[in-house]
Design a protein around this motif. Structure first.
Motif, mmCIF file in Angstrom:
data_model
loop_
_atom_site.group_PDB
_atom_site.id
_atom_site.type_symbol
_atom_site.label_atom_id
_atom_site.label_comp_id
_atom_site.label_asym_id
_atom_site.label_seq_id
_atom_site.Cartn_x
_atom_site.Cartn_y
_atom_site.Cartn_z
ATOM 1 N N ALA A 113 0.855 -1.184 0.000
ATOM 2 C CA ALA A 113 0.000 0.000 0.000
ATOM 3 C C ALA A 113 0.888 1.231 0.000
ATOM 4 N N ALA A 114 0.494 2.245 -0.765
ATOM 5 C CA ALA A 114 1.298 3.460 -0.869
ATOM 6 C C ALA A 114 0.374 4.654 -1.025
ATOM 7 N N GLY B 296 5.096 -0.473 -8.667
ATOM 8 C CA GLY B 296 4.721 -1.830 -8.269
ATOM 9 C C GLY B 296 3.254 -2.101 -8.524
ATOM 10 N N ASN B 297 2.687 -3.044 -7.763
ATOM 11 C CA ASN B 297 1.299 -3.437 -8.008
ATOM 12 C C ASN B 297 0.437 -3.444 -6.751
ATOM 13 N N GLY B 298 0.861 -2.709 -5.716
ATOM 14 C CA GLY B 298 0.099 -2.648 -4.476
ATOM 15 C C GLY B 298 -1.081 -1.697 -4.566
ATOM 16 N N VAL B 299 -1.796 -1.562 -3.467
ATOM 17 C CA VAL B 299 -2.968 -0.675 -3.402
ATOM 18 C C VAL B 299 -2.516 0.781 -3.400
ATOM 19 N N MET B 300 -3.141 1.577 -4.237
ATOM 20 C CA MET B 300 -2.856 3.009 -4.306
ATOM 21 C C MET B 300 -3.910 3.756 -3.502
ATOM 22 N N LEU B 301 -3.476 4.533 -2.505
ATOM 23 C CA LEU B 301 -4.383 5.382 -1.728
ATOM 24 C C LEU B 301 -4.219 6.814 -2.217
ATOM 25 N N ILE B 302 -5.320 7.409 -2.702
ATOM 26 C CA ILE B 302 -5.262 8.711 -3.376
ATOM 27 C C ILE B 302 -6.117 9.731 -2.634
ATOM 28 N N ASN B 303 -5.543 10.914 -2.400
ATOM 29 C CA ASN B 303 -6.239 12.026 -1.755
ATOM 30 C C ASN B 303 -6.989 12.835 -2.813
ATOM 31 N N LEU B 304 -8.295 12.728 -2.814
ATOM 32 C CA LEU B 304 -9.096 13.431 -3.820
ATOM 33 C C LEU B 304 -9.167 14.938 -3.576
ATOM 34 N N ASP B 305 -8.760 15.393 -2.397
ATOM 35 C CA ASP B 305 -8.807 16.820 -2.088
ATOM 36 C C ASP B 305 -7.618 17.589 -2.643
ATOM 37 N N CYS B 306 -6.597 16.887 -3.091
ATOM 38 C CA CYS B 306 -5.384 17.539 -3.609
ATOM 39 C C CYS B 306 -5.255 17.255 -5.103
ATOM 40 N N ASN C 46 -5.197 -0.734 -14.011
ATOM 41 C CA ASN C 46 -5.140 -2.121 -13.536
ATOM 42 C C ASN C 46 -4.558 -2.226 -12.133
ATOM 43 N N ARG C 47 -4.973 -1.324 -11.272
ATOM 44 C CA ARG C 47 -4.498 -1.320 -9.881
ATOM 45 C C ARG C 47 -5.693 -1.197 -8.946
ATOM 46 N N ASP C 48 -5.561 -1.774 -7.746
ATOM 47 C CA ASP C 48 -6.557 -1.540 -6.706
ATOM 48 C C ASP C 48 -6.338 -0.143 -6.139
ATOM 49 N N VAL C 49 -7.419 0.619 -6.035
ATOM 50 C CA VAL C 49 -7.335 2.016 -5.599
ATOM 51 C C VAL C 49 -8.316 2.258 -4.465
ATOM 52 N N LEU C 50 -7.845 2.950 -3.424
ATOM 53 C CA LEU C 50 -8.703 3.497 -2.382
ATOM 54 C C LEU C 50 -8.557 5.013 -2.409
ATOM 55 N N THR C 51 -9.591 5.719 -1.987
ATOM 56 C CA THR C 51 -9.538 7.175 -1.965
ATOM 57 C C THR C 51 -9.918 7.697 -0.589
ATOM 58 N N LEU D 283 -6.139 5.236 8.626
ATOM 59 C CA LEU D 283 -7.176 4.206 8.716
ATOM 60 C C LEU D 283 -7.245 3.383 7.429
ATOM 61 N N ALA D 284 -7.142 4.042 6.293
ATOM 62 C CA ALA D 284 -7.211 3.340 5.011
ATOM 63 C C ALA D 284 -6.013 2.413 4.822
ATOM 64 N N LEU D 285 -4.823 2.909 5.106
ATOM 65 C CA LEU D 285 -3.615 2.084 4.961
ATOM 66 C C LEU D 285 -3.644 0.910 5.924
ATOM 67 N N GLY D 286 -4.105 1.161 7.144
ATOM 68 C CA GLY D 286 -4.196 0.095 8.123
ATOM 69 C C GLY D 286 -5.155 -0.997 7.690
ATOM 70 N N ALA D 287 -6.267 -0.602 7.071
ATOM 71 C CA ALA D 287 -7.232 -1.593 6.587
ATOM 72 C C ALA D 287 -6.619 -2.481 5.509
ATOM 73 N N VAL D 288 -5.801 -1.890 4.646
ATOM 74 C CA VAL D 288 -5.170 -2.664 3.569
ATOM 75 C C VAL D 288 -4.278 -3.768 4.133
ATOM 76 N N ILE D 289 -3.568 -3.480 5.210
ATOM 77 C CA ILE D 289 -2.663 -4.481 5.783
ATOM 78 C C ILE D 289 -3.340 -5.317 6.862
ATOM 79 N N GLY D 290 -4.655 -5.209 6.945
ATOM 80 C CA GLY D 290 -5.417 -6.119 7.797
ATOM 81 C C GLY D 290 -5.466 -5.786 9.263
ATOM 82 N N LEU D 291 -5.242 -4.528 9.629
ATOM 83 C CA LEU D 291 -5.330 -4.158 11.042
ATOM 84 C C LEU D 291 -6.794 -4.064 11.461
ATOM 85 N N PRO D 292 -7.154 -4.623 12.610
ATOM 86 C CA PRO D 292 -8.550 -4.543 13.062
ATOM 87 C C PRO D 292 -8.950 -3.091 13.337
ATOM 88 N N GLU D 293 -10.164 -2.755 12.966
ATOM 89 C CA GLU D 293 -10.645 -1.391 13.143
ATOM 90 C C GLU D 293 -10.635 -0.973 14.617
#
Length: 457
Positions: free
Chosen positions: A191-192, A221-231, A241-246, A294-304
């Protein structure tokens, strides 16, 4: 990983091996020392080079590795001529002529992060951005610890990446600067994220587009991309072809802030996760930082539950919106880590109108200081300038508010005491680097704290 596996990876990716390689490591700071330890442990041939006469870790290197050749007080072309590989520390510009010449004749360029990537077989999370990256990196590390994970946190923050390597570690969390990213080719994080982008280090980059290009390399690479939509700059990346969270402070992202019957809350897909009023870190920008963690933690499986427990305890970092004292109903805040315009703007946005006496200045790094004008007019009653670029800043803000060039931080604190009234805040948020007057932003912040504490006596 075992040394044989690391050596195999280095040979496969960089043709770096014991038989035919001679490595030049440029820069004997904390990163250079970590590279030296790593190469020495693998039995690879290398020499250290530093333009300074007395590099900070020269004695430590010679004590631990007396057999290593060290060349200081300039760059000797004869030393570079024999190099098959060159590793340049982040503090040294890749545009140095001798470095460009060495690469042009065929030497392979790599970084400490490339070495790290060849030596790690556990999940890695990478975080960059103009501002907030230390906060998010530290917070995510705390979340992992709360989940009972064996986690290593470092990179641009604190411990160099190579010094983190340990077979017992389950997760690595790295803060990466643009200087680290620009010389790295082997990243593949699970995740990045680029938290945000504003003009910074314009003394090292041709323009803002060049800086943005380096920041986006964190997504290799091919990990999850976390993108800030406010910037807009951070969101300008075009994933394929990548998994994306925003994430966003608005309601149009995977992770966002929503209104509930009990007030505003951090949320995932519209489900409230954590109340904003329970955050111990102030400012709207820190709500954004919390969403990213919170988003990055979810990607690596950390409990909420573990993440929220850590978030509820997190008080922020020293020198980043750090409360110092309340003297005669005037609040004093240390934000020395605000080393660029974007960080200063983010800090000021959290205050009520015309209530701040701002202390700023230092090395502006060729940034456009006129970007401060609108927030200065709204939030600041007086601007006290220090450091070498004070006149440049004064010209840029064009007396949009009262401005005084006081020179030193000590004088600024004393002057601020005479200006601030009950209900005001005196904020050190320099919008500049510190190296013109201090060893680093930490020393600058520590002096500010000491000067303020002296007012209480």
């Amino acid at each position: 990983m075992k040394n044989d596996d690391i050596l195999k990876a280095l040979d496969t990716r960089f043709s770096l091996n014991k038989q035919n390689s001679k490595v030049i490591v440029v820069g004997l700071g904390i990163t250079g020392l970590s590279v030296a330890k790593f190469l020495h442990n693998l039995g690879l041939q290398f020499a250290m080079v530093d333009s300074r006469k007395n590099p900070p870790f020269n004695d430590e290197l010679l004590a631990e590795m007396p057999d290593v050749a060290v060349f200081t007080d300039g760059f000797d072309p004869a030393v570079f001529d024999v190099a098959t590989h060159i590793i340049v520390s982040p503090g040294v510009s890749m545009q140095e002529p001798i470095i460009q010449q060495t690469i042009a004749r065929g030497a392979r360029s790599l970084s400490d992060i490339d070495l790290f990537a060849c030596a790690v077989d556990k999940p890695v999370v990478t975080i960059t951005g103009s501002n907030g990256k230390s906060t998010v990196t530290t917070l995510l590390g705390d979340m992992a610890k709360a989940a009972n994970k064996k986690v290593a946190v470092g990179g641009n923050l604190g411990i160099p990446a190579l010094d983190l390597l340990n077979d017992e570690i389950e997760i690595y969390i790295l803060e990466l600067s643009s200087f680290q990213l620009e010389r790295t080719s082997q990243l593949n994080a699970v995740a990045a994220t680029v938290l945000n982008i504003s003009a910074d280090h314009m003394d090292r980059y041709a323009n803002l587009d060049a800086y943005i290009e380096q920041k986006h390399k964190v997504y290799a690479g091919n990990g999850v991309m976390l993108i800030n939509l406010d910037c807009p700059y951070a969101a300008s990346i075009k994933p394929s072809n990548r998994d994306v969270l925003t994430f966003s402070l608005k309601g149009n992202a995977d992770y966002c802030v929503i209104e509930t019957a009990n007030g505003r809350s951090l949320a995932f897909h519209g489900r409230a996760i954590f109340p904003v009023d329970k955050l111990l870190i102030s400012g709207v920008h820190n709500q954004s930082n919390a969403l990213a963690a919170l988003a990055l933690g979810a990607v690596i499986g950390l409990p909420e539950t573990a993440m929220c427990a850590a978030l509820g305890r997190f008080k922020g970092l020293k020198h980043r919106m750090q409360f110092v004292a309340n003297i005669n109903e005037v609040c004093w805040v240390n934000d020395s880590k605000a080393t660029n315009v974007g960080a200063c703007v983010a800090a000021l946005q959290g205050f009520k109108d015309s209530s701040v006496v701002l202390i700023a200045g230092g090395d502006a790094k060729a940034a456009d200081m006129s970007d401060l004008v609108s927030v200065l007019q709204e939030k600041v009653k007086a601007l006290l300038l220090i450091g070498k670029d004070s006149q440049l800043i004064q010209q840029a803000v064009n007396d949009c508010i009262p401005v005084l060039d006081v020179g030193t931080l000590k004088k600024a604190v004393k002057k601020a005491q005479t200006i601030a009234q009950a209900g005001d805040t005196v904020l050190l948020s320099p919008a500049c680097a510190s190296l013109d007057q201090f060893a680093n932003y930490k020393e600058r912040g520590a002096q500010f704290v000491a000067e303020v504490k002296a007012l209480e006596q």
